[in-house]
Design a protein around this motif. Structure first.
Motif, PDB file in Angstrom:
ATOM      1  N   ALA A  50     -14.236  -7.426   7.182  1.00 41.20           N
ATOM      2  CA  ALA A  50     -13.082  -6.592   6.814  1.00 41.20           C
ATOM      3  C   ALA A  50     -12.596  -5.798   8.017  1.00 41.20           C
ATOM      4  CB  ALA A  50     -13.460  -5.648   5.671  1.00 41.20           C
ATOM      5  N   LYS A  51     -13.534  -5.244   8.789  1.00 39.65           N
ATOM      6  CA  LYS A  51     -13.161  -4.463   9.974  1.00 39.65           C
ATOM      7  C   LYS A  51     -12.471  -5.349  11.010  1.00 39.65           C
ATOM      8  CE  LYS A  51     -17.167  -2.383  10.803  1.00 39.65           C
ATOM      9  NZ  LYS A  51     -18.160  -1.468  11.433  1.00 39.65           N
ATOM     10  N   ALA A  52     -12.996  -6.547  11.184  1.00 43.37           N
ATOM     11  CA  ALA A  52     -12.438  -7.465  12.184  1.00 43.37           C
ATOM     12  C   ALA A  52     -11.044  -7.954  11.802  1.00 43.37           C
ATOM     13  CB  ALA A  52     -13.374  -8.656  12.363  1.00 43.37           C
ATOM     14  N   ASN A  53     -10.772  -8.023  10.498  1.00 43.08           N
ATOM     15  CA  ASN A  53      -9.480  -8.562  10.034  1.00 43.08           C
ATOM     16  C   ASN A  53      -8.628  -7.502   9.327  1.00 43.08           C
ATOM     17  OD1 ASN A  53      -9.859 -11.607  10.561  1.00 43.08           O
ATOM     18  ND2 ASN A  53     -11.718 -11.045   9.471  1.00 43.08           N
ATOM     19  N   TRP A  54      -8.872  -6.234   9.645  1.00 45.23           N
ATOM     20  CA  TRP A  54      -8.222  -5.171   8.875  1.00 45.23           C
ATOM     21  C   TRP A  54      -6.695  -5.204   8.975  1.00 45.23           C
ATOM     22  CZ3 TRP A  54      -9.492  -2.830   4.767  1.00 45.23           C
ATOM     23  CH2 TRP A  54      -8.701  -1.779   4.306  1.00 45.23           C
ATOM     24  N   GLN A  55      -6.176  -5.512  10.139  1.00 48.18           N
ATOM     25  CA  GLN A  55      -4.713  -5.555  10.304  1.00 48.18           C
ATOM     26  C   GLN A  55      -4.087  -6.552   9.346  1.00 48.18           C
ATOM     27  OE1 GLN A  55      -3.820  -6.116  14.513  1.00 48.18           O
ATOM     28  NE2 GLN A  55      -2.352  -4.470  14.404  1.00 48.18           N
ATOM     29  N   SER A  56      -4.681  -7.723   9.250  1.00 48.79           N
ATOM     30  CA  SER A  56      -4.179  -8.765   8.355  1.00 48.79           C
ATOM     31  C   SER A  56      -4.323  -8.341   6.893  1.00 48.79           C
ATOM     32  CB  SER A  56      -4.949 -10.062   8.613  1.00 48.79           C
ATOM     33  OG  SER A  56      -4.584 -11.042   7.677  1.00 48.79           O
ATOM     34  N   ILE A  57      -5.456  -7.736   6.573  1.00 48.76           N
ATOM     35  CA  ILE A  57      -5.698  -7.266   5.197  1.00 48.76           C
ATOM     36  C   ILE A  57      -4.655  -6.231   4.812  1.00 48.76           C
ATOM     37  CG2 ILE A  57      -7.265  -5.842   3.801  1.00 48.76           C
ATOM     38  CD1 ILE A  57      -9.598  -7.305   5.192  1.00 48.76           C
ATOM     39  N   GLU A  58      -4.390  -5.299   5.713  1.00 50.41           N
ATOM     40  CA  GLU A  58      -3.439  -4.225   5.422  1.00 50.41           C
ATOM     41  C   GLU A  58      -2.021  -4.764   5.239  1.00 50.41           C
ATOM     42  OE1 GLU A  58      -3.391   0.400   6.523  1.00 50.41           O
ATOM     43  OE2 GLU A  58      -3.540  -0.946   8.236  1.00 50.41           O
ATOM     44  N   ALA A  59      -1.642  -5.716   6.089  1.00 54.63           N
ATOM     45  CA  ALA A  59      -0.297  -6.307   5.993  1.00 54.63           C
ATOM     46  C   ALA A  59      -0.132  -7.055   4.667  1.00 54.63           C
ATOM     47  CB  ALA A  59      -0.060  -7.259   7.165  1.00 54.63           C
ATOM     48  N   THR A  60      -1.157  -7.809   4.277  1.00 57.98           N
ATOM     49  CA  THR A  60      -1.110  -8.548   3.012  1.00 57.98           C
ATOM     50  C   THR A  60      -1.061  -7.588   1.832  1.00 57.98           C
ATOM     51  OG1 THR A  60      -2.384 -10.347   4.004  1.00 57.98           O
ATOM     52  CG2 THR A  60      -2.256 -10.307   1.609  1.00 57.98           C
ATOM     53  N   TYR A  61      -1.849  -6.521   1.931  1.00 56.34           N
ATOM     54  CA  TYR A  61      -1.857  -5.527   0.851  1.00 56.34           C
ATOM     55  C   TYR A  61      -0.463  -4.906   0.680  1.00 56.34           C
ATOM     56  CZ  TYR A  61      -2.459  -1.274  -1.791  1.00 56.34           C
ATOM     57  OH  TYR A  61      -2.299  -0.291  -2.735  1.00 56.34           O
ATOM     58  N   GLU A  62       0.160  -4.518   1.774  1.00 57.11           N
ATOM     59  CA  GLU A  62       1.489  -3.899   1.704  1.00 57.11           C
ATOM     60  C   GLU A  62       2.490  -4.829   1.034  1.00 57.11           C
ATOM     61  OE1 GLU A  62       2.487  -0.840   2.341  1.00 57.11           O
ATOM     62  OE2 GLU A  62       0.424  -0.293   2.837  1.00 57.11           O
ATOM     63  N   LEU A  63       2.432  -6.096   1.406  1.00 57.73           N
ATOM     64  CA  LEU A  63       3.343  -7.091   0.825  1.00 57.73           C
ATOM     65  C   LEU A  63       3.122  -7.209  -0.686  1.00 57.73           C
ATOM     66  CD1 LEU A  63       5.416  -9.400   1.118  1.00 57.73           C
ATOM     67  CD2 LEU A  63       3.486 -10.934   1.553  1.00 57.73           C
ATOM     68  N   LYS A  64       1.872  -7.378  -1.099  1.00 58.66           N
ATOM     69  CA  LYS A  64       1.573  -7.559  -2.524  1.00 58.66           C
ATOM     70  C   LYS A  64       1.824  -6.267  -3.309  1.00 58.66           C
ATOM     71  CE  LYS A  64      -1.707 -11.346  -1.959  1.00 58.66           C
ATOM     72  NZ  LYS A  64      -0.767 -12.349  -2.496  1.00 58.66           N
ATOM     73  N   SER A  65       1.582  -5.142  -2.688  1.00 59.87           N
ATOM     74  CA  SER A  65       1.826  -3.845  -3.340  1.00 59.87           C
ATOM     75  C   SER A  65       3.317  -3.651  -3.605  1.00 59.87           C
ATOM     76  CB  SER A  65       1.285  -2.717  -2.459  1.00 59.87           C
ATOM     77  OG  SER A  65       1.618  -1.460  -3.011  1.00 59.87           O
ATOM     78  N   ASN A  66       4.140  -3.973  -2.605  1.00 61.11           N
ATOM     79  CA  ASN A  66       5.596  -3.841  -2.772  1.00 61.11           C
ATOM     80  C   ASN A  66       6.126  -4.814  -3.827  1.00 61.11           C
ATOM     81  OD1 ASN A  66       5.783  -1.842  -0.823  1.00 61.11           O
ATOM     82  ND2 ASN A  66       6.155  -3.279   0.844  1.00 61.11           N
ATOM     83  N   GLN A  67       5.582  -6.015  -3.826  1.00 57.93           N
ATOM     84  CA  GLN A  67       5.998  -7.009  -4.834  1.00 57.93           C
ATOM     85  C   GLN A  67       5.631  -6.535  -6.241  1.00 57.93           C
ATOM     86  OE1 GLN A  67       3.925 -10.451  -3.345  1.00 57.93           O
ATOM     87  NE2 GLN A  67       5.727 -11.226  -2.240  1.00 57.93           N
ATOM     88  N   ALA A  68       4.442  -5.958  -6.372  1.00 53.56           N
ATOM     89  CA  ALA A  68       3.989  -5.473  -7.678  1.00 53.56           C
ATOM     90  C   ALA A  68       4.838  -4.297  -8.150  1.00 53.56           C
ATOM     91  CB  ALA A  68       2.519  -5.065  -7.601  1.00 53.56           C
ATOM     92  N   ALA A  69       5.209  -3.419  -7.209  1.00 55.88           N
ATOM     93  CA  ALA A  69       6.046  -2.259  -7.560  1.00 55.88           C
ATOM     94  C   ALA A  69       7.412  -2.720  -8.060  1.00 55.88           C
ATOM     95  CB  ALA A  69       6.199  -1.346  -6.348  1.00 55.88           C
ATOM     96  N   THR A  70       7.965  -3.757  -7.427  1.00 55.59           N
ATOM     97  CA  THR A  70       9.253  -4.314  -7.862  1.00 55.59           C
ATOM     98  C   THR A  70       9.102  -4.978  -9.236  1.00 55.59           C
ATOM     99  OG1 THR A  70       9.881  -4.727  -5.564  1.00 55.59           O
ATOM    100  CG2 THR A  70      11.102  -5.931  -7.261  1.00 55.59           C
ATOM    101  N   ALA A  71       7.993  -5.693  -9.421  1.00 60.48           N
ATOM    102  CA  ALA A  71       7.739  -6.370 -10.699  1.00 60.48           C
ATOM    103  C   ALA A  71       7.610  -5.360 -11.834  1.00 60.48           C
ATOM    104  CB  ALA A  71       6.466  -7.210 -10.594  1.00 60.48           C
ATOM    105  N   LEU A  72       7.058  -4.196 -11.541  1.00 55.46           N
ATOM    106  CA  LEU A  72       6.867  -3.172 -12.572  1.00 55.46           C
ATOM    107  C   LEU A  72       8.198  -2.734 -13.177  1.00 55.46           C
ATOM    108  CD1 LEU A  72       4.805  -1.390 -14.060  1.00 55.46           C
ATOM    109  CD2 LEU A  72       5.073   0.300 -12.228  1.00 55.46           C
ATOM    110  N   THR A  73       9.250  -2.738 -12.364  1.00 50.39           N
ATOM    111  CA  THR A  73      10.569  -2.348 -12.889  1.00 50.39           C
ATOM    112  C   THR A  73      11.059  -3.372 -13.914  1.00 50.39           C
ATOM    113  OG1 THR A  73      11.763  -3.486 -11.105  1.00 50.39           O
ATOM    114  CG2 THR A  73      11.174  -1.178 -10.727  1.00 50.39           C
ATOM    115  N   GLU A  74      10.666  -4.625 -13.729  1.00 49.98           N
ATOM    116  CA  GLU A  74      11.035  -5.672 -14.695  1.00 49.98           C
ATOM    117  C   GLU A  74      10.310  -5.454 -16.020  1.00 49.98           C
ATOM    118  OE1 GLU A  74      13.148  -8.100 -14.668  1.00 49.98           O
ATOM    119  OE2 GLU A  74      13.834  -7.992 -12.587  1.00 49.98           O
ATOM    120  N   LEU A  75       9.185  -4.770 -15.945  1.00 48.89           N
ATOM    121  CA  LEU A  75       8.393  -4.535 -17.151  1.00 48.89           C
ATOM    122  C   LEU A  75       8.696  -3.171 -17.759  1.00 48.89           C
ATOM    123  CD1 LEU A  75       5.041  -5.933 -15.727  1.00 48.89           C
ATOM    124  CD2 LEU A  75       6.541  -7.057 -17.369  1.00 48.89           C
ATOM    125  N   LYS A  76       9.810  -2.610 -17.340  1.00 47.57           N
ATOM    126  CA  LYS A  76      10.271  -1.315 -17.883  1.00 47.57           C
ATOM    127  C   LYS A  76       9.199  -0.221 -17.750  1.00 47.57           C
ATOM    128  CE  LYS A  76      14.226  -2.830 -19.806  1.00 47.57           C
ATOM    129  NZ  LYS A  76      14.375  -4.043 -19.028  1.00 47.57           N
TER     130      LYS A  76
END
Length: 219
Positions: A50-76
């Motif tokens: 995790a420490k060695a790949n943290w940059q990649s993990i963080e970038a992926t998390y941000e992407l999926k987090s933003n997608q989930a936040a947008t999806a939540l609006t579809e679910l009222k």
């Protein structure tokens, strides 16, 4: 008849909207679930990986987090889904805090890095013990010290130069002891030449580093 056809037509359209809406909600739920599963999966990753790949993990998390936040609006802003997302966010934040603390703790001490460069790996620690320097090796110690400073003089900050000066004075103090223990005249002369080289190099470059620091402060 026309009226009946109109009602049927409107019913079909309504069913179409409902079906479309259900599809969007299903897709939104799938996106949220993907986010939750991703966060859960991070808990199974070995700490060192995790420490060695943290940059990649963080970038992926941000992407999926933003997608989930947008999806939540579809679910009222569905409360149950929101709670699930909040729990995953808390889990990720805890993991991130742990990783940041571990990465900070594993960072090499910059002062020790400098000591290693100037004297050799592990030769000088925070205790500044120079007892290993003797009449047989002191010329080589001065040589490595001065040449390393010369190689890095353009990169040193004012604080670095202050650290260099402190270590140089500690080495000089050890030389006073070594001189009484049989330091050869030849090595003494060579050391004197290295000291003559170091003195102006230190003075000029520390002044330059200080001026550069003041310029940056003004900007």
């Amino acid at each position: 008849m026309k009226s009946r056809n109109l009602v049927l037509g409107m019913a079909v359209i309504a069913l179409g909207f409902t079906a479309c809406k259900n599809e969007k909600e299903k897709e939104a739920e799938k996106i949220v679930d993907t986010y939750v599963v991703y966060v859960d999966s991070l808990g199974t990753v070995a700490t060192e990986d995790a420490k060695a790949n943290w940059q990649s993990i963080e970038a992926t998390y941000e992407l999926k987090s933003n997608q989930a936040a947008t999806a939540l609006t579809e679910l009222k802003e569905d409360e149950k889904v929101k709670e699930k997302m909040d729990a995953s966010k808390a889990k990720y934040d805890a993991l991130k805090a742990k990783m940041m603390a571990e990465m900070e703790a594993s960072k090499p001490d910059p002062k020790q890095v400098m000591r290693n460069a100037l004297f050799g790996e592990g030769k000088i620690g925070a205790d500044m013990n120079f007892s290993w320097v003797n009449a047989g090796n002191i010329h080589g110690v001065y040589q490595q010290f001065v040449h390393t400073v010369e190689d890095n003089k353009d990169r040193y900050s004012r604080e670095d130069w202050d650290e260099v000066k402190m270590m140089y004075e500690a080495l000089d103090s050890r030389k006073n002891t070594v001189e009484k223990e049989g330091l050869s005249s030849s090595d003494n002369r060579k050391i004197a030449g290295l000291k003559m080289k170091f003195a102006p190099m230190y003075t000029l470059n520390r002044m330059g580093a200080k001026s550069e620091e003041m310029q940056k402060a003004k900007q």
